[in-house]
Write a protein that holds these residues in place. Structure first.
Motif, mmCIF file in Angstrom:
data_model
loop_
_atom_site.group_PDB
_atom_site.id
_atom_site.type_symbol
_atom_site.label_atom_id
_atom_site.label_comp_id
_atom_site.label_asym_id
_atom_site.label_seq_id
_atom_site.Cartn_x
_atom_site.Cartn_y
_atom_site.Cartn_z
ATOM 1 N N SER A 276 45.352 52.145 42.392
ATOM 2 C CA SER A 276 44.170 51.921 41.638
ATOM 3 C C SER A 276 43.746 50.369 41.172
ATOM 4 C CB SER A 276 44.167 52.551 40.264
ATOM 5 O OG SER A 276 45.447 51.900 39.575
ATOM 6 N N GLU A 277 44.522 49.456 41.384
ATOM 7 C CA GLU A 277 44.418 48.024 41.164
ATOM 8 C C GLU A 277 45.200 46.860 42.056
ATOM 9 O OE1 GLU A 277 45.025 45.023 37.180
ATOM 10 O OE2 GLU A 277 45.780 46.760 37.145
ATOM 11 N N LEU A 278 44.558 46.221 42.415
ATOM 12 C CA LEU A 278 44.953 45.070 43.406
ATOM 13 C C LEU A 278 45.198 44.104 42.326
ATOM 14 C CD1 LEU A 278 42.531 44.847 46.382
ATOM 15 C CD2 LEU A 278 44.689 46.469 45.895
ATOM 16 N N ASN A 279 46.483 44.325 41.928
ATOM 17 C CA ASN A 279 46.985 43.262 40.818
ATOM 18 C C ASN A 279 47.449 41.795 41.234
ATOM 19 O OD1 ASN A 279 47.747 42.554 38.351
ATOM 20 N ND2 ASN A 279 48.947 44.218 37.772
ATOM 21 N N TYR A 280 47.860 41.009 40.244
ATOM 22 C CA TYR A 280 48.150 39.650 40.781
ATOM 23 C C TYR A 280 49.250 39.612 41.808
ATOM 24 C CZ TYR A 280 45.855 38.527 36.192
ATOM 25 O OH TYR A 280 44.950 38.320 35.219
ATOM 26 N N LEU A 281 49.124 38.695 42.758
ATOM 27 C CA LEU A 281 50.003 38.477 43.877
ATOM 28 C C LEU A 281 50.013 39.830 44.845
ATOM 29 C CD1 LEU A 281 52.966 36.802 42.191
ATOM 30 C CD2 LEU A 281 51.339 35.825 43.551
ATOM 31 N N THR A 282 48.930 40.439 44.913
ATOM 32 C CA THR A 282 48.743 41.366 46.039
ATOM 33 C C THR A 282 48.758 40.925 47.296
ATOM 34 O OG1 THR A 282 47.385 43.065 44.709
ATOM 35 C CG2 THR A 282 46.998 42.903 47.144
ATOM 36 N N GLN A 283 49.537 41.422 48.268
ATOM 37 C CA GLN A 283 49.613 41.053 49.596
ATOM 38 C C GLN A 283 49.288 41.623 50.812
ATOM 39 O OE1 GLN A 283 54.007 40.949 49.161
ATOM 40 N NE2 GLN A 283 53.204 40.952 46.896
ATOM 41 N N ILE A 284 48.513 41.231 51.660
ATOM 42 C CA ILE A 284 48.149 41.895 52.811
ATOM 43 C C ILE A 284 48.806 40.988 53.947
ATOM 44 C CG2 ILE A 284 46.301 42.601 54.426
ATOM 45 C CD1 ILE A 284 44.407 42.574 52.061
ATOM 46 N N VAL A 285 49.943 41.686 54.765
ATOM 47 C CA VAL A 285 50.903 40.862 55.564
ATOM 48 C C VAL A 285 50.393 41.565 57.087
ATOM 49 C CG1 VAL A 285 52.871 39.984 56.141
ATOM 50 C CG2 VAL A 285 52.258 40.325 53.700
ATOM 51 N N ILE A 286 50.142 40.609 58.029
ATOM 52 C CA ILE A 286 50.131 40.673 59.575
ATOM 53 C C ILE A 286 51.437 40.500 60.066
ATOM 54 C CG2 ILE A 286 48.789 40.919 61.521
ATOM 55 C CD1 ILE A 286 46.397 40.668 59.770
ATOM 56 N N MET A 287 52.197 40.822 60.977
ATOM 57 C CA MET A 287 53.077 40.293 61.717
ATOM 58 C C MET A 287 53.098 40.773 63.115
ATOM 59 S SD MET A 287 56.344 41.429 59.100
ATOM 60 C CE MET A 287 57.399 40.459 59.857
ATOM 61 N N LEU A 288 53.051 39.635 63.906
ATOM 62 C CA LEU A 288 52.984 39.972 65.356
ATOM 63 C C LEU A 288 54.062 39.423 66.254
ATOM 64 C CD1 LEU A 288 51.245 40.014 67.899
ATOM 65 C CD2 LEU A 288 50.797 37.708 67.948
ATOM 66 N N TYR A 289 54.643 40.670 66.992
ATOM 67 C CA TYR A 289 55.962 40.500 67.772
ATOM 68 C C TYR A 289 55.520 40.461 69.103
ATOM 69 C CZ TYR A 289 58.272 42.216 63.382
ATOM 70 O OH TYR A 289 58.622 42.277 62.196
ATOM 71 N N GLU A 290 56.340 39.869 70.034
ATOM 72 C CA GLU A 290 56.239 39.991 71.483
ATOM 73 C C GLU A 290 57.540 40.220 72.327
ATOM 74 O OE1 GLU A 290 54.794 36.764 74.875
ATOM 75 O OE2 GLU A 290 55.042 36.068 72.775
ATOM 76 N N ASP A 291 57.301 40.905 73.114
ATOM 77 C CA ASP A 291 58.454 41.312 74.299
ATOM 78 C C ASP A 291 58.279 40.514 75.400
ATOM 79 O OD1 ASP A 291 60.493 42.321 75.878
ATOM 80 O OD2 ASP A 291 60.003 44.357 75.625
#
Length: 929
Positions: free
Chosen positions: A870-885
Motif C-alpha cells: 500500500s505504501e512506498l515508504n522511506y528507502l524503498t528500493q527497486i534493484v536491477i541485477m545483470l548476470y553474464e555467462d
C-alpha cells in the motif's frame, strides 16, 4: 618528426631490444632464466658504478633495496649507496666517484651540494637535479604542466609573498574570488610549497559546510574534518576547483617516458582513514591507464627531466587531470614493478655507457580468473551490473508559511540582493537568512517596547519566522529557504474578483515572504540509510560466509568495482545517499566529505527533471481524483463497490481495493480525521500549558509552538469554509501523524494517535499512488514525463556493461597481488530520489509491457505482491541485477540474465501484512517436492 610514444606496461616489443638478442619473447628477463648468466657475470669485472645519493631513510628503504638487488643482477653494473654523514658533512670532492647517479631531494637533503658534485664529476643522471628545484614549488609545477598542454584543475595563485600588486582575495559564504577569479565551493587550497602537505578542501553550506584538512600521514589518519569554513589568512596558496573523483586518487609512477605504472587508493579527503595491510603499508591497487593518461605520463617525465617520477592523477568527468608532481618516487610494494624498474634502469644505463652489453629480461604471463556466483535460479553466472533506485530516508514534515511584509528593512534586503530585477528573490545562504532573522528580531523588539509601534507585520507571523530561523542554532542552507515576491499594489484583498481596481488591494507596495522549512533527513533517517548501505553489500559475491559483506568491500577496494552514486538536489536525498555510501563502503567520519566526493547531482544531466506536460496531466488526474473522493456515500457497498473500483482503482490493485473497503464513505472518513486533528491540537495546547512543558524536548529540536502551528495550519487548510475537504492535504496529514507517532508519541500523550494514523493512512493509500495516474494509460503518460530520462540512463548502464568505459578505475591484472580474480569487474549505479520517481518507475515496470507473456507465473506472482503493497515508504528500493555467462555465445538468449528486486522500504509504525512473499523460485521448487 618526433618519435611516437611507446609504453612498457609489463610487456615490451622487439623494437626496444638490440637486434642481436634473439631469445627474447616479452622483452623482460626473468631471474630464473638468468641463473647461468649471473654466474658468468659474477666472474666478470663490474665496469659501471651506480651511485645512490639520498637521505638514509630513502636510500635504505625496502623499495630501493629491492630494485638495487635486481640491478646488481645485471652484468657490469654495481651499486654504491652514499653514506648520509658523508653527504651532509663532507665536501663534494670527498664523495665517491661514480659513473651513474641516482640523486633526489627529500627533507633536509642538500640539493645545492649535490648539484656541485654533478658539475665536478659529471656522472650520467637518472633524474636531473636542477629541475628538482622547480618541483618544490607548486606554482612552477603548474606552469610547466600548462606549457606541455597537460590538463589541470582550473586554478588561481594567491601570492602574498610577492611584492607585485594585484594579490586580492574576496571571501563569501560559498565562494571566493582570487585575483578576480571566482571559485565556488567545494574548492581546494594548497600551499605553494610542495613540502607543505596541509591542503584544505572547503565544502558548500548546502552540503553542511566546514572543511577537510589533509596532512602527511600520521598513523592511520591522513585528514580530519573541521567545522571551520573560512580560508587561511596568511601564506601563499593555490586555489583550484575540487574535482569529483568518486573518492579515488591515482598515483602514477614513470620509469622513463615509455613506462607508467599506476595505483589507485582511497582519497585521503574522503574520511581520512588510511587503509593498511598486515605489514602496515597503505593499501593500493594497480589500475590500467588509458592511452591519454599514458601520454600524460610521458609528458610529465620529459618536461620535468625525471626518469623515475611520481605524480597524482585525478579522473573526473571523463578526463584525467594532474594535480601534483612528486619527483623521484617508487612503488611501495610490487614485485612486478621492482622487476620492471630494474630492467628499464639497467637498459638505460648500459645503452648509455656500454650499449653492446645490455641484457633484456622477460616476464611470465598471468592469467585472469573470472568469478561465477549463483543466480536465484541456481545457475552459476558472473554478476556484471547492479542498478538501484532508492527513495530517501525518514524526514521531517515539509512546511510552509506566507506573510505580507511592508517594513523598509525587508525592502532593503530585497533591493540589496537584486530582487527588483526579476520581482522575486530566493534566499538560502546563511548570511542572507541571518539578515531576515535580524529583521524579525528587531521588529519583535520594537513591538515589545513601544505602545504603538509603526509596524504592520503581525506579531504571530514574526514570532513563527523567528522561531523557524533560530532552529538548530545554525544555518546549513539545505533545510530552510526564504522567498520574497514584490507586489507593487500590495496583496489583493480577500473575496475580491479579478479586478484591476486599486481599491481591491491592501494599499502601497509590499512583499510576500514565503518561508519553507522541514523535509530534511532526520537522525533516524541517517541511521536507516547507513544500515541499508551495510545490508546492500550482501547482494554481491562474497556477501555471506565467515566474513559477511566483505566481498563487496574487497571488490571495491581492489578497483574492480565501477561505482557511481547519483542524487537529486533535495538535501534529504543527498544526505541519504551520503549516509548509504558510508555504510556501503565502510567509511568513517562526517557525511559532508562523503557527500561532496561520492554523490553526484542528478539534476545536472536532467535525470530528475519532471516534464512540464506531465505536471499538467497530473493536475488533471488530481482534480478527477478529488471529485471521486468527495462523494458522501458508501463506496464499498455491494451495489457501489464495482463502480467505485472502475472510477478510482481500475487497475484493481489489491491494496487500493482494500483501502476502499476500509474507508467506505470518504466524506465521513475525512470528517473523522478532521475531528481527530481538532482533538490533537487541543491536546498540544494542554501540554503547552502544563508546568515544565518547555523542558520537554520534542524530536529534532522542534518546539511545542511550532508543532501547534504545524497541526493548526493543516486543520485550517483541510476543511474549507464551504464545508468541503481539500483532498490534496491528506498526504500532508498522514506525513505529520506518521512522523509524530514515530518520534513524539510518548511526549505527546495523545490517546487517539493510532486512530488518526490508521484513518489518514487508509485515505493516503489511495490518494498518493493514484495521483500518478488512475488508469493504466494515465500512469504510463505521467510516468513517462517524470522518469523517461532515468529509464534511458538505466538502459545505457546495462548496455555499457558490454563496452567498459576506459576512464573507469580498472585493476591491472599484470600487477595485482593477492587478488584471486583480477578480471572481475562489477558496474554499480545507485540513484537516490524522491517518492515521485519511485512511483513512476514502478508503474513503468508494472504496466509498460516488460513481460509479453500474460500467463507468466513468475511475473504474475511478483505483480501480485507489488499490488498488495500500500505504501512506498522511506528507502524503498527497486534493484536491477545483470548476470553474464561468458561460456555462452554472445547472441544466445542464455548469455545474459536480468533480475528485478523490490522492497517497499522501512517498516511502518504499524507493519502491514502484504499478501504473499512475491516470487521466490526456490519456494516453488520446495512446494513441488
Amino acid at each position: 618528426m618526433e618519435e611516437p610514444a611507446r609504453f612498457f606496461i609489463g610487456e615490451h616489443t622487439r623494437d626496444s631490444i638490440e637486434s642481436d638478442q634473439s631469445d627474447i619473447s616479452d622483452g623482460v628477463y626473468s631471474l630464473q632464466d638468468m641463473e647461468d648468466e649471473v654466474d658468468m657475470a659474477m666472474k666478470s669485472p663490474k665496469i659501471v658504478t651506480v651511485g645512490i645519493c639520498a637521505m638514509q631513510k630513502k636510500s635504505h628503504s625496502k623499495p630501493m633495496k629491492e630494485i638495487l638487488w635486481r640491478l646488481e643482477r645485471w652484468r657490469y653494473i654495481q651499486t654504491l649507496i652514499f653514506d648520509e654523514k658523508v653527504i651532509l658533512n663532507e665536501p663534494v670532492e670527498k664523495w665517491p666517484v661514480v659513473e651513474v647517479l641516482i640523486c633526489f631531494f627529500s627533507q633536509d637533503f642538500p640539493l645545492d651540494k649535490a648539484l656541485q658534485y654533478t658539475e665536478l664529476r659529471k656522472p650520467f643522471l637518472i633524474n636531473d637535479l636542477k629541475a628538482q628545484f622547480g618541483i618544490q614549488d607548486r606554482r612552477e609545477v603548474y606552469r610547466i604542466l600548462e606549457s606541455q598542454g597537460v590538463e589541470l584543475p582550473r586554478y588561481a595563485v594567491l601570492d602574498r609573498d610577492s611584492d607585485e600588486p594585484g594579490c586580492m582575495l574576496v571571501e563569501s559564504d560559498d565562494h571566493i574570488e582570487v585575483n578576480s577569479v571566482m571559485f565556488n565551493k567545494p574548492f581546494v587550497e594548497k600551499p605553494v610549497s610542495a613540502a607543505d602537505h596541509n591542503i584544505y578542501i572547503y565544502y558548500p553550506t548546502s552540503a553542511g559546510g566546514g572543511s577537510q584538512r589533509l596532512f602527511r600521514k600520521v598513523g592511520s589518519r591522513s585528514s580530519v574534518y573541521s567545522p571551520e569554513s573560512r580560508v587561511r589568512k596568511s601564506g601563499s596558496y593555490i586555489y583550484e576547483d575540487f574535482m569529483p573523483t568518486d573518492g579515488t586518487d591515482v598515483k602514477v609512477y614513470t620509469v622513463g617516458p615509455e613506462y607508467a605504472h599506476a595505483e589507485a587508493r582511497k582519497s585521503p579527503a574522503l574520511d581520512g582513514k588510511v587503509e593498511r595491510d598486515s605489514e602496515g603499508k597503505e593499501i593500493r591497487y594497480p589500475v590500467i591507464l588509458g592511452n591519454d593518461e599514458k601520454l600524460i605520463a610521458r609528458k610529465v617525465c620529459l618536461a620535468f627531466k625525471q626518469m623515475v617520477c611520481g605524480f597524482d592523477l585525478l579522473r573526473a568527468d571523463g578526463k584525467a587531470y594532474v594535480c601534483d608532481v612528486n619527483g623521484f618516487s617508487f612503488v611501495k610494494n610490487s614485485v612486478k614493478y621492482y622487476d620492471d624498474c630494474a630492467y628499464l634502469l639497467g637498459n638505460v644505463i648500459l645503452r648509455k655507457l656500454a650499449p653492446q652489453l645490455d641484457i633484456p629480461w622477460k616476464i611470465p604471463p598471468q592469467l585472469e580468473d573470472p568469478p561465477f556466483v549463483p543466480t536465484t535460479f541456481g545457475r552459476m553466472m558472473e554478476l556484471r551490473c547492479v542498478i538501484a533506485v532508492i527513495r530517501h530516508g525518514d524526514r521531517t514534515p515539509k512546511q510552509k508559511m506566507k506573510m505580507e511584509v511592508k517594513h523598509a528593512k525587508f525592502f532593503h534586503i530585497f533591493s540589496k540582493h537584486g530582487g527588483f530585477k526579476t520581482g522575486q528573490l530566493k534566499l538560502k545562504h546563511p548570511k542572507q537568512l541571518q539578515e531576515i532573522l535580524d529583521v524579525s528580531r528587531f521588529l519583535l523588539d520594537e513591538i515589545r517596547h513601544k505602545s504603538e509601534p509603526d509596524i504592520e507585520e503581525k506579531k504571530s507571523n514574526l514570532e513563527q519566522l523567528k522561531a523557524v530561523l533560530e532552529m538548530y542554532g545554525h544555518f546549513s542552507g539545505i533545510n530552510r529557504k526564504v522567498q520574497l515576491k514584490y507586489l507593487p499594489h500590495g496583496r489583493p484583498k480577500k473575496n475580491k474578483s479579478h479586478s484591476s481596481s486599486e481599491d481591491d488591494y491592501s494599499g502601497g507596495p509590499s512583499l510576500i515572504l514565503i518561508l519553507k522549512w522541514g523535509g530534511e533527513l532526520t537522525p533516524a533517517g541517517r541511521i536507516q540509510a547507513e544500515e541499508l548501505g551495510k545490508a546492500f553489500r550482501f547482494i554481491y559475491p562474497g556477501g555471506h560466509g565467515d566474513n559477511p559483506g566483505c566481498g563487496l568491500l574487497r571488490l571495491h577496494s581492489t578497483y574492480r568495482h565501477d561505482l557511481k552514486i547519483y542524487a537529486s538536489d533535495e538535501g534529504r536525498v543527498q544526505m541519504t545517499a551520503a549516509a548509504f555510501a558510508k555504510g556501503f563502503l565502510a567509511l568513517e567520519g562526517e557525511l559532508t566529505p562523503i557527500l561532496v566526493q561520492m554523490v553526484k547531482s542528478a539534476n545536472t544531466n536532467g535525470l530528475l527533471d519532471n516534464d512540464c506536460e506531465s505536471s499538467k496531466y497530473q493536475n488533471m488526474v488530481k482534480h478527477h481524483l478529488s471529485e471521486a473522493m468527495q462523494q458522501d456515500r458508501d463506496l464499498a457497498a455491494d451495489s457501489e463497490l464495482e463502480r467505485s473500483i472502475e472510477t478510482i482503482a481500475p487497475t484493481r490493485a489489491r491494496s487500493l481495493v482494500h483501502s476502499l473497503q476500509l474507508i467506505r464513505n470518504p466524506v465521513l472518513m475525512c470528517e473523522t480525521c478532521y475531528e481527530l486533528m481538532h482533538r490533537l491540537t487541543d491536546c498540544i495546547r494542554t501540554r503547552m500549558g502544563e508546568p515544565g512543558s518547555h523542558d520537554i524536548e520534542l524530536y529534532h529540536e522542534e518546539t511545542w509552538e511550532l508543532m501547534l502551528r504545524r497541526w493548526s495550519k493543516l486543520e485550517k487548510d483541510f476543511k474549507t469554509k464551504s464545508g468541503q475537504f481539500d483532498i490534496s492535504k491528506i498526504p500532508d496529514i498522514y506525513d505529520c501523524i506518521k512522523y509524530d507517532m514515530q518520534h513524539n508519541q510518548k511526549r505527546l500523550q495523545f490517546s487517539d494517535t493510532e486512530q488518526l494514523y490508521l484513518w489518514s493512512k487508509s485515505l493516503a493509500d489511495i490518494i498518493i499512488p493514484q495521483e500518478y495516474g488512475i488508469t493504466v494509460e494515465d500512469k504510463l503518460t505521467i510516468s513517462q514525463g517524470i522518469c523517461l530520462a532515468l529509464l534511458r540512463k538505466i538502459r545505457g548502464d546495462l548496455m555499457n556493461v558490454m563496452a567498459p568505459d576506459e576512464s573507469t578505475h580498472r585493476l591491472n591484472p599484470k600487477y595485482s597481488k593477492g587478488v584471486m580474480s583480477p578480471g572481475r569487474h562489477v558496474r554499480t549505479r545507485l540513484y537516490f530520489t524522491s517518492e515521485s520517481h519511485i512511483h513512476s518507475l514502478l508503474n513503468v515496470l508494472r504496466y509498460g509491457g516488460l513481460v509479453q507473456r500474460p500467463n507468466d507465473e513468475q511475473w504474475g506472482r511478483a505483480m501480485e505482491y507489488v499490488g498488495s503493497v500500500s505504501e512506498l515508504n522511506y528507502l524503498t528500493q527497486i534493484v536491477i541485477m545483470l548476470y553474464e555467462d561468458p561460456s555462452k555465445d554472445i547472441q544466445s538468449e542464455h548469455r545474459f540474465h536480468v533480475e528485478l528486486h523490490f522492497s517497499p522500504g522501512a517498516i511502518c509504525c504499524l507493519p502491514e501484512q502484504c499478501s504473499g512473499p512475491g516470487f521466490r523460485p526456490h519456494s516453488r521448487n520446495e512446494n513441488s517436492v
